[in-house]
Motif scaffolding. Structure first.
Motif, PDB file in Angstrom:
ATOM      1  N   GLU A   1      65.225 -35.334  30.417  1.00 26.22           N
ATOM      2  CA  GLU A   1      65.281 -33.664  30.313  1.00 26.22           C
ATOM      3  C   GLU A   1      64.319 -32.356  29.754  1.00 26.22           C
ATOM      4  N   ILE A   2      63.602 -31.512  30.686  1.00 27.29           N
ATOM      5  CA  ILE A   2      62.567 -31.455  29.981  1.00 27.29           C
ATOM      6  C   ILE A   2      62.433 -29.990  29.902  1.00 27.29           C
ATOM      7  N   SER A   3      62.842 -29.397  28.730  1.00 29.77           N
ATOM      8  CA  SER A   3      62.787 -28.075  28.073  1.00 29.77           C
ATOM      9  C   SER A   3      61.811 -27.221  27.806  1.00 29.77           C
ATOM     10  N   THR A   4      61.719 -25.725  28.435  1.00 27.45           N
ATOM     11  CA  THR A   4      60.678 -24.744  28.281  1.00 27.45           C
ATOM     12  C   THR A   4      61.390 -23.501  28.259  1.00 27.45           C
ATOM     13  N   THR A   5      60.580 -22.224  27.375  1.00 29.07           N
ATOM     14  CA  THR A   5      61.070 -21.399  27.645  1.00 29.07           C
ATOM     15  C   THR A   5      60.448 -20.224  29.125  1.00 29.07           C
ATOM     16  N   GLY A   6      61.775 -19.331  29.448  1.00 29.32           N
ATOM     17  CA  GLY A   6      60.493 -18.769  30.054  1.00 29.32           C
ATOM     18  C   GLY A   6      60.748 -17.201  30.272  1.00 29.32           C
ATOM     19  N   ARG A   7      60.216 -16.152  31.056  1.00 31.21           N
ATOM     20  CA  ARG A   7      60.801 -14.468  31.238  1.00 31.21           C
ATOM     21  C   ARG A   7      61.376 -14.327  32.695  1.00 31.21           C
ATOM     22  N   ALA A   8      62.922 -14.024  32.088  1.00 35.46           N
ATOM     23  CA  ALA A   8      62.767 -13.615  34.038  1.00 35.46           C
ATOM     24  C   ALA A   8      62.802 -12.619  34.882  1.00 35.46           C
ATOM     25  N   MET A   9      62.564 -13.128  36.057  1.00 37.88           N
ATOM     26  CA  MET A   9      61.626 -12.176  37.057  1.00 37.88           C
ATOM     27  C   MET A   9      62.957 -11.353  36.863  1.00 37.88           C
ATOM     28  N   GLY A  10      64.681 -11.096  37.100  1.00 38.11           N
ATOM     29  CA  GLY A  10      64.961 -10.720  37.480  1.00 38.11           C
ATOM     30  C   GLY A  10      66.284 -10.956  36.371  1.00 38.11           C
ATOM     31  N   GLU A  11      67.237 -10.476  37.175  1.00 36.21           N
ATOM     32  CA  GLU A  11      69.027 -10.459  36.469  1.00 36.21           C
ATOM     33  C   GLU A  11      70.058 -11.853  37.364  1.00 36.21           C
ATOM     34  N   ALA A  12      70.886 -12.251  36.492  1.00 29.53           N
ATOM     35  CA  ALA A  12      71.734 -13.209  37.494  1.00 29.53           C
ATOM     36  C   ALA A  12      73.224 -13.058  36.750  1.00 29.53           C
ATOM     37  N   ALA A  13      74.019 -13.136  37.228  1.00 26.66           N
ATOM     38  CA  ALA A  13      75.498 -13.940  36.578  1.00 26.66           C
ATOM     39  C   ALA A  13      75.285 -15.426  36.330  1.00 26.66           C
ATOM     40  N   LEU A  14      76.094 -15.874  36.198  1.00 28.08           N
ATOM     41  CA  LEU A  14      77.090 -17.147  35.874  1.00 28.08           C
ATOM     42  C   LEU A  14      76.787 -18.155  37.750  1.00 28.08           C
ATOM     43  N   HIS A  15      76.646 -19.258  37.624  1.00 27.25           N
ATOM     44  CA  HIS A  15      76.053 -19.396  39.086  1.00 27.25           C
ATOM     45  C   HIS A  15      74.989 -18.930  39.983  1.00 27.25           C
ATOM     46  N   GLU A  16      74.518 -18.106  39.600  1.00 30.58           N
ATOM     47  CA  GLU A  16      73.611 -17.350  40.598  1.00 30.58           C
ATOM     48  C   GLU A  16      71.630 -17.681  40.514  1.00 30.58           C
ATOM     49  N   PRO A  17      71.541 -17.753  41.116  1.00 25.60           N
ATOM     50  CA  PRO A  17      69.818 -17.702  41.345  1.00 25.60           C
ATOM     51  C   PRO A  17      69.019 -16.943  40.741  1.00 25.60           C
ATOM     52  N   VAL A  18      67.456 -17.396  39.579  1.00 26.70           N
ATOM     53  CA  VAL A  18      67.564 -16.331  39.273  1.00 26.70           C
ATOM     54  C   VAL A  18      65.961 -17.069  38.916  1.00 26.70           C
TER      55      VAL A  18
END
Length: 134
Positions: free
Chosen positions: A93-110
């Motif tokens: 398991e690899i974890s890091t932080t990122g900035r969302a480029m769009g908005e999304a709900a549960l189980h939606e792609p982003v």
């Protein structure tokens, strides 16, 4: 004969126009539908329970019916929000932080930009708001 036609018309109109919930106050676009700002309508429909917790697509005025068409699933990730990105493969398991480029709900792609590498990563939003990278 005309009595039967008008009775059938009233029955069809009654079935198609019963959403079950009516706004008791103005609900702005983006606000979450809650039991505090709605009331049950006559002829409560089966979808009424599913509408609580959804987000208004547009402004819904007091007295208007709340339907699946004027709501959407509540957004867990907003544009430019900092999120945790996780990549899971077996025990790795690899974890890091990122900035969302769009908005999304549960189980939606982003799409998320990895803040360290500046690479764009596709992922699926999970229950607590983190993104599972693919």
């Amino acid at each position: 004969m005309s009595v039967w036609i008008s009775a059938a018309f009233v029955a069809v109109v009654g079935l198609t126009d019963s959403s079950g919930l009516v706004a008791t106050e103005v609900i702005r676009a983006g606000a979450v539908i809650s039991p505090a700002n709605v009331s049950s309508a006559e002829g409560e429909g089966g979808e009424a329970g599913h509408l609580i917790g959804r987000e208004a697509r547009r402004t819904i005025y007091s007295g208007q019916r709340i339907t699946a068409d004027n709501t959407r699933p509540a957004r867990l990730v907003a544009r430019n929000q900092i999120v945790t990105i996780r990549y899971v493969l077996g025990d790795l398991e690899i974890s890091t932080t990122g900035r969302a480029m769009g908005e999304a709900a549960l189980h939606e792609p982003v799409t998320v930009m990895n803040l360290q590498s500046r690479q764009l990563v596709q992922g699926i939003v999970q229950e607590s708001g983190w993104v599972l990278a693919q």
